[in-house]
Design an enzyme around this catalytic site. Structure first.
Site, PDB file in Angstrom:
ATOM      1  N   TRP A  80       0.803  -1.216   0.000  1.00  0.00           N
ATOM      2  CA  TRP A  80       0.000   0.000   0.000  1.00  0.00           C
ATOM      3  C   TRP A  80       0.840   1.272   0.000  1.00  0.00           C
ATOM      4  O   TRP A  80       0.424   2.319  -0.487  1.00  0.00           O
ATOM      5  CB  TRP A  80      -0.916   0.009   1.231  1.00  0.00           C
ATOM      6  CG  TRP A  80      -0.151  -0.017   2.535  1.00  0.00           C
ATOM      7  CD1 TRP A  80       0.369  -1.115   3.161  1.00  0.00           C
ATOM      8  CD2 TRP A  80       0.211   1.110   3.332  1.00  0.00           C
ATOM      9  NE1 TRP A  80       1.032  -0.748   4.311  1.00  0.00           N
ATOM     10  CE2 TRP A  80       0.944   0.615   4.452  1.00  0.00           C
ATOM     11  CE3 TRP A  80      -0.019   2.489   3.239  1.00  0.00           C
ATOM     12  CZ2 TRP A  80       1.450   1.439   5.438  1.00  0.00           C
ATOM     13  CZ3 TRP A  80       0.487   3.321   4.235  1.00  0.00           C
ATOM     14  CH2 TRP A  80       1.210   2.796   5.315  1.00  0.00           C
ATOM     15  N   GLY A 107       9.630 -12.809  -7.768  1.00  0.00           N
ATOM     16  CA  GLY A 107       9.901 -13.423  -6.481  1.00  0.00           C
ATOM     17  C   GLY A 107       9.290 -14.812  -6.390  1.00  0.00           C
ATOM     18  O   GLY A 107       8.482 -15.227  -7.226  1.00  0.00           O
ATOM     19  N   GLU A 149      10.796 -16.944 -10.944  1.00  0.00           N
ATOM     20  CA  GLU A 149      11.247 -18.194 -10.335  1.00  0.00           C
ATOM     21  C   GLU A 149      10.244 -19.325 -10.599  1.00  0.00           C
ATOM     22  O   GLU A 149       9.341 -19.538  -9.801  1.00  0.00           O
ATOM     23  CB  GLU A 149      11.450 -17.982  -8.839  1.00  0.00           C
ATOM     24  CG  GLU A 149      12.475 -16.903  -8.521  1.00  0.00           C
ATOM     25  CD  GLU A 149      12.754 -16.751  -7.037  1.00  0.00           C
ATOM     26  OE1 GLU A 149      12.600 -17.728  -6.275  1.00  0.00           O
ATOM     27  OE2 GLU A 149      13.132 -15.653  -6.621  1.00  0.00           O
TER      28      GLU A 149
END
Length: 489
Positions: A80, A107, A149
């Site tokens: 946020w 990620g 990934e």
């Protein structure tokens, strides 16, 4: 196994004869010290809470903000208050004007689904690239770090490998007018590398890659193992002997990443286990799951360095050094953790200098003892400061070593690769320029017998000896039957 006789004329050796015709590369090229910042570390309690105010910008050459995400083939923020944090990161350049900041997208938690859809078509890739450039411009980042990934795995499909390569090429072309950096975080495991990455292409188009040479063992296994060993153990099986920093870095280099573009990942955390028996505390001891969660990181099987060093200096438990793998491990009761400390980071930093790699990366800033909470820490960021102490005393080697060098080698008449032309930032008769290229070696598009070297956007032209041709994969002059010549002589 039979080997074909093959001439490998090392560019490294040949350049010795050109010491007075080429500028000295490396004299002004410092090692990269790449630091990941995680946008969820702000939620840790007490002394574990980490925000950009905790960062010492003079300890990093590059800070990579983790993470943004891919949504509907566009880059988007996650937290946020990411925009507020971006501005704080941008303000750090006031105290360190040389600092570069990048946004990492992806990620582990992101998986592959959104990436696979994005790279699947030229239209989707262009949509992503346009959104990235707008993102970098709006928030003042210097580049993009691709942290998928992994391509072709974890929800992806086989075509990811080629499509990811296309994305890299298209991103690099789009970034050139803006001089944005393009990097990637990449795995250490051979299976992941082979399935998902066109390594030679990455070596040509990426500014550098960050090797995730950690998480090599963890609580997903049934026996204890080091999180980030430098070398294998004599007790490792054949497959396990690939799970170490030295092997992984060497594999990426042999597949086509120039060593000076390979940044070695170092862990500021450990992986923990619950021992099956408190009496067996050795490496490889039976384990029955992850170790208990840390007070601040609050994740089973995972402990920050500042949590580990507090336990070590308590005087309880046993802290040992594995001289084969060059990393420590600690145990107390049924808890066992393999981690890194100042000694192992020192050994690894000296090793990467000796091997000629491009620098060190840490995962992550918020896991080092940034607040100097341990009495054994002589200063904040003891691990990152150790990397700085060692790497800032040295510079990059003049050129990466070629891989591989098969034997036997034929005897060739004495010869030298000769510079035939030098120009700067302009197109010449051959139509080749270094003004838009990273430092490195490039094939001559007009003749297989010649090649170029780019150094700081300056161009140097060389001729292979005798009847040999330039091999753009191994960066050596090779037999024509090994590298079929498709251009005129």
């Amino acid at each position: 196994m039979m080997f074909k006789m093959r001439p490998i004329i090392s560019l490294l050796t040949s350049f010795v004869a050109m010491a007075f015709t080429l500028p000295c590369e490396g004299a002004g090229d410092s090692y990269k010290i790449v630091c990941y910042y995680t946008n969820w570390s702000q939620y840790r309690p007490g002394l574990g809470k980490f925000t950009p105010e905790n960062i010492d910008p003079k300890l990093c050459t590059h800070i990579i903000y983790a993470f943004a995400k891919v949504t509907n083939s566009e880059i988007k923020t996650i937290e946020w208050n990411d925009q507020k944090m971006f501005q704080k990161l941008r303000d750090m350049k006031l105290s360190n004007p040389e600092l570069k900041s990048l946004i990492a997208v992806g990620g582990w938690n992101a998986g592959s689904a959104e990436f696979t859809t994005m790279v699947d078509t030229a239209l989707n890739r262009q949509k992503f690239i346009t959104s990235v450039i707008e993102f970098l411009q709006e928030y003042g980042f210097d580049g993009l770090d691709l942290d998928w990934e992994y391509p072709a795995q974890r929800g992806g499909k086989p075509s990811d490998r080629d499509n990811f390569a296309r994305l890299i090429q298209e991103l690099k072309e789009a970034f050139l007018p803006h001089q944005y950096l393009l990097t990637a975080a990449v795995p250490a495991g051979k299976t992941n590398v082979d399935a998902g990455y066109n390594v030679p292409l990455m070596g040509r188009h990426m500014d550098f890659i960050n090797l995730m040479s950690y998480d090599l063992h963890g609580s997903w296994e049934k026996t204890t193992g080091m999180n980030s060993p430098l070398y294998p153990s004599s007790h490792d099986s054949a497959a396990q002997r690939q799970l170490n920093m030295n092997w992984a870095a060497d594999y990426w280099a042999k597949q086509g990443i120039p060593k000076h573009k390979l940044v070695i990942g170092m862990a500021t955390y450990g992986r923990s286990f619950t021992l099956a028996s408190p009496s067996d505390k050795d490496v490889g001891a039976p384990a029955k799951g992850p170790g208990r969660a840390g007070q601040y990181t609050r994740e089973r099987g995972f402990l920050s360095y500042y949590e580990i060093c507090k336990m070590v200096e308590s005087g309880h438990g046993i802290d040992r050094w594995d001289n084969e793998q060059k990393v420590p491990y600690y145990s107390i009761g049924r808890l066992w953790v393999g981690y890194d400390n100042v000694k192992s980071i020192t050994v690894k930093s000296q090793w990467l200098m000796k091997e000629g790699y491009g620098g060190a990366m840490i995962w992550a800033l918020d896991l080092d003892d940034f607040g100097k909470s341990c009495s054994s820490s002589s200063r904040p960021y003891p691990l990152l400061n150790t990397i700085n102490d060692i790497l800032k005393k040295g510079t990059l080697p003049p050129t990466p070593k070629p891989h591989p060098t098969p034997r036997p080698r034929p005897t060739l008449p004495p010869t030298t690769i000769k510079p035939t032309q030098t120009t700067t930032n302009t197109y010449d008769n051959e139509g080749f320029t270094c003004s838009d290229k990273a430092d490195g070696f490039y094939a001559d598009p007009n003749s297989c017998h010649y090649f170029y070297r780019c150094i700081s956007r300056k161009k140097y032209h060389y001729q292979c000896p005798a009847n040999l041709v330039y091999n753009s994969i191994t960066h050596v002059c090779d037999w024509p039957h090994i590298v079929p010549c498709k251009t005129f002589p």
